[in-house]
Write a protein that holds these residues in place. Structure first.
Motif, PDB file in Angstrom:
ATOM      1  N   ALA A 125       0.794  -1.328  -0.041  1.00 59.32           N
ATOM      2  CA  ALA A 125       0.024  -0.087   0.027  1.00 59.32           C
ATOM      3  C   ALA A 125       0.771   1.205  -0.084  1.00 59.32           C
ATOM      4  N   VAL A 126       1.935   1.317   0.682  1.00 61.29           N
ATOM      5  CA  VAL A 126       2.799   2.360   0.730  1.00 61.29           C
ATOM      6  C   VAL A 126       3.463   2.538  -0.640  1.00 61.29           C
ATOM      7  N   ALA A 127       3.839   1.384  -1.290  1.00 62.59           N
ATOM      8  CA  ALA A 127       4.471   1.472  -2.529  1.00 62.59           C
ATOM      9  C   ALA A 127       3.527   1.970  -3.571  1.00 62.59           C
ATOM     10  N   VAL A 128       2.239   1.581  -3.531  1.00 63.14           N
ATOM     11  CA  VAL A 128       1.166   2.053  -4.262  1.00 63.14           C
ATOM     12  C   VAL A 128       0.951   3.610  -4.223  1.00 63.14           C
ATOM     13  N   ALA A 129       1.008   3.966  -3.025  1.00 63.51           N
ATOM     14  CA  ALA A 129       0.929   5.583  -2.652  1.00 63.51           C
ATOM     15  C   ALA A 129       1.841   6.439  -3.153  1.00 63.51           C
ATOM     16  N   SER A 130       3.284   5.657  -3.418  1.00 63.79           N
ATOM     17  CA  SER A 130       4.482   6.201  -3.739  1.00 63.79           C
ATOM     18  C   SER A 130       4.599   6.549  -5.329  1.00 63.79           C
ATOM     19  N   SER A 131       4.026   5.303  -5.887  1.00 66.70           N
ATOM     20  CA  SER A 131       4.212   4.969  -7.424  1.00 66.70           C
ATOM     21  C   SER A 131       3.381   6.208  -8.171  1.00 66.70           C
ATOM     22  N   ARG A 132       3.986   6.751  -9.148  1.00 62.90           N
ATOM     23  CA  ARG A 132       2.990   7.743  -9.932  1.00 62.90           C
ATOM     24  C   ARG A 132       2.615   7.110 -11.020  1.00 62.90           C
ATOM     25  N   THR A 133       2.782   5.737 -11.250  1.00 66.31           N
ATOM     26  CA  THR A 133       2.548   4.935 -12.551  1.00 66.31           C
ATOM     27  C   THR A 133       1.592   3.768 -12.401  1.00 66.31           C
ATOM     28  N   LEU A 134       1.849   3.059 -11.090  1.00 67.87           N
ATOM     29  CA  LEU A 134       0.926   1.910 -11.221  1.00 67.87           C
ATOM     30  C   LEU A 134      -0.578   1.910 -10.960  1.00 67.87           C
ATOM     31  N   GLU A 135      -1.294   1.327 -12.081  1.00 75.37           N
ATOM     32  CA  GLU A 135      -2.543   1.300 -12.037  1.00 75.37           C
ATOM     33  C   GLU A 135      -3.495   0.110 -11.857  1.00 75.37           C
ATOM     34  N   VAL A 136      -2.935  -1.056 -12.029  1.00 80.06           N
ATOM     35  CA  VAL A 136      -3.356  -2.212 -11.598  1.00 80.06           C
ATOM     36  C   VAL A 136      -2.630  -3.144 -10.730  1.00 80.06           C
ATOM     37  N   LEU A 137      -3.304  -3.488  -9.497  1.00 82.96           N
ATOM     38  CA  LEU A 137      -2.735  -4.494  -8.350  1.00 82.96           C
ATOM     39  C   LEU A 137      -3.541  -5.782  -8.150  1.00 82.96           C
ATOM     40  N   ASP A 138      -3.116  -6.714  -8.561  1.00 81.02           N
ATOM     41  CA  ASP A 138      -3.953  -7.952  -8.424  1.00 81.02           C
ATOM     42  C   ASP A 138      -3.351  -8.576  -7.142  1.00 81.02           C
ATOM     43  N   LEU A 139      -4.203  -8.769  -6.077  1.00 80.51           N
ATOM     44  CA  LEU A 139      -3.881  -9.371  -4.762  1.00 80.51           C
ATOM     45  C   LEU A 139      -5.048 -10.523  -4.375  1.00 80.51           C
ATOM     46  N   GLU A 140      -5.433 -10.987  -5.289  1.00 78.22           N
ATOM     47  CA  GLU A 140      -6.355 -12.314  -5.302  1.00 78.22           C
ATOM     48  C   GLU A 140      -5.853 -13.276  -4.425  1.00 78.22           C
ATOM     49  N   GLY A 141      -6.500 -13.953  -3.448  1.00 78.26           N
ATOM     50  CA  GLY A 141      -6.084 -15.266  -2.847  1.00 78.26           C
ATOM     51  C   GLY A 141      -4.542 -14.930  -2.165  1.00 78.26           C
ATOM     52  N   THR A 142      -4.419 -13.844  -1.309  1.00 79.62           N
ATOM     53  CA  THR A 142      -3.054 -13.575  -0.879  1.00 79.62           C
ATOM     54  C   THR A 142      -3.366 -13.527   0.779  1.00 79.62           C
ATOM     55  N   GLY A 143      -4.293 -14.139   1.301  1.00 87.47           N
ATOM     56  CA  GLY A 143      -4.169 -14.203   2.730  1.00 87.47           C
ATOM     57  C   GLY A 143      -4.399 -12.812   3.441  1.00 87.47           C
ATOM     58  N   LEU A 144      -5.150 -11.971   2.743  1.00 84.48           N
ATOM     59  CA  LEU A 144      -5.521 -10.475   3.225  1.00 84.48           C
ATOM     60  C   LEU A 144      -6.731 -10.590   4.158  1.00 84.48           C
ATOM     61  N   THR A 145      -6.890  -9.686   5.147  1.00 83.24           N
ATOM     62  CA  THR A 145      -7.932  -9.717   6.122  1.00 83.24           C
ATOM     63  C   THR A 145      -8.501  -8.228   5.803  1.00 83.24           C
ATOM     64  N   VAL A 157      -7.347  -0.149 -10.536  1.00 73.79           N
ATOM     65  CA  VAL A 157      -7.829  -1.641 -10.395  1.00 73.79           C
ATOM     66  C   VAL A 157      -7.106  -2.157  -9.377  1.00 73.79           C
ATOM     67  N   LEU A 158      -8.211  -2.557  -8.327  1.00 71.16           N
ATOM     68  CA  LEU A 158      -7.566  -3.380  -7.288  1.00 71.16           C
ATOM     69  C   LEU A 158      -8.420  -4.604  -7.198  1.00 71.16           C
ATOM     70  N   VAL A 159      -7.722  -5.905  -7.084  1.00 74.15           N
ATOM     71  CA  VAL A 159      -8.496  -6.967  -6.849  1.00 74.15           C
ATOM     72  C   VAL A 159      -8.098  -7.739  -5.507  1.00 74.15           C
ATOM     73  N   LEU A 160      -9.212  -7.964  -4.935  1.00 81.19           N
ATOM     74  CA  LEU A 160      -9.036  -8.446  -3.431  1.00 81.19           C
ATOM     75  C   LEU A 160      -9.862  -9.548  -3.235  1.00 81.19           C
ATOM     76  N   ALA A 161     -10.555 -10.461  -4.491  1.00 90.16           N
ATOM     77  CA  ALA A 161     -11.217 -11.516  -4.351  1.00 90.16           C
ATOM     78  C   ALA A 161     -10.438 -12.447  -3.593  1.00 90.16           C
ATOM     79  N   GLU A 162     -11.207 -13.572  -3.433  1.00 92.27           N
ATOM     80  CA  GLU A 162     -10.632 -14.692  -2.473  1.00 92.27           C
ATOM     81  C   GLU A 162      -9.879 -14.483  -1.075  1.00 92.27           C
TER      82      GLU A 162
END
Length: 323
Positions: free
Chosen positions: A194-214, A234-239
């Motif tokens: 999340a810190v990396a995304v906030a710092s990045s000026r280019t990242l538009e898509v992050l897929d975190l499906e099935g990564t053990g998040l709460t 785009v943020l993918v948080l499925a599974e």
């Protein structure tokens, strides 16, 4: 004659078929070559690689699902990439590269003048390989690097490795799409991302499906998109074990800036886009058939079970197709 595409899936390739592929490559009549999950001899694989090296038209090469199955094949591919100058997209998803394989490929990948999209999902990579991959995401002001990176299902990477990637993403001058689905990341690594995304000026898509998040991770991302400017679309948080309402809140916030971005794309597009090339990413799915193409639906909102929005990109980095 305009360059065409060759797409073959799950077949045994005869020497005669390989010869036809090689001749087409040498004649610069192929823009997309895909031999996903096919069987061919080591000799024929070497022949294809030598023809890839000679091709000046090949833009996309798909060797997904175990094609690069040995260190000798990895060396053949590395030699081809050192000579080739046209390739923009390389898919190696499901190849047992290990760290040693990426060490072999590293120089060819990191010095290739045109490569912008790389899929190393399910390649049995570890921290050593990830350190090399970070070198393909140069910081602002340095040389251009990857614009799309897939590292799905590489559970051998440690939290230290993911932290290093987060730093590289934060300072990357090019990266727009990052797919980390089905890695055991957990909330701590998600916070770094999340810190990396906030710092990045280019990242538009992050897929975190099935990564053990709460919900803890979702709350961090919600705070980020609610209170800080970000390029994320785009943020993918499925599974994940995340409340659907939290996902929907993030979805709504990400969608607010889409209309403005679409208008900006019209003004900033310059020259022809490569939208006729549709990447095929074999999204890792451990419960379902893991090599079925992903269920991404471009230009749609998939509802509260998945935070998934289109970015309005002028190029085809998010496009998916079946073969």
């Amino acid at each position: 004659m305009l360059p065409a595409s060759i797409q073959i899936t799950g077949e045994m390739l005869s020497p005669a078929e390989v010869q036809d592929i090689c001749e087409s490559l040498k004649e610069d009549s192929v823009r997309l070559l895909s031999v996903r999950g096919c069987q061919l001899s080591d000799r024929d694989f070497g022949r294809i690689c030598r023809s890839v090296a000679e091709s000046r038209s090949l833009s996309q090469l798909n060797l997904n699902l175990g094609i690069v199955s040995s260190i000798s094949r990895t060396r053949h591919l590395a030699d081809a990439l050192k000579t080739n100058r046209s390739l923009q997209t390389l898919f190696l998803h499901g190849s047992p590269l290990l760290d040693a394989g990426l060490v072999t490929l590293n120089t060819a990948l990191s010095t290739h003048p045109a490569l912008v999209c790389l899929d190393l999902g399910d390649c049995m990579l570890g921290d050593e390989a990830l350190g090399l991959i970070c070198g393909m995401l140069p910081p602002d002001g340095a040389k251009s690097g990857l614009r799309e990176l897939t590292l799905s299902a590489n559970p051998g990477i440690s939290s230290k490795g993911w932290a290093r990637l987060s730093i590289a993403v934060a300072h990357s001058s090019q990266l727009r799409v990052l797919n980390l689905d089905y890695n055991p990341l957990g909330d701590q690594i998600a916070g770094m991302l999340a810190v990396a995304v906030a710092s990045s000026r280019t990242l538009e898509v992050l897929d975190l499906e099935g990564t053990g998040l709460t919900n803890q991770s979702a709350q961090v991302f919600l705070d980020m998109v609610e209170n800080y400017p970000t390029s994320l679309r785009v943020l993918v948080l499925a599974e994940n074990n995340i409340n659907p309402e939290l996902q929907q809140q993030i979805c709504d916030l990400l969608s607010e800036g889409e209309d403005d971005d679409d208008r900006e794309v019209v003004h900033h597009q310059a020259g022809p886009a490569s939208s006729d090339l549709l990447p095929i990413r074999d999204k890792y799915q451990p419960i379902r058939d893991k090599y079925q193409p992903p269920t991404w639906l471009p230009h749609s909102n998939s509802g509260p079970q998945m935070v998934l929005l289109t970015s309005g990109l002028g190029e085809s980095l998010l496009a998916e197709t079946e073969m």
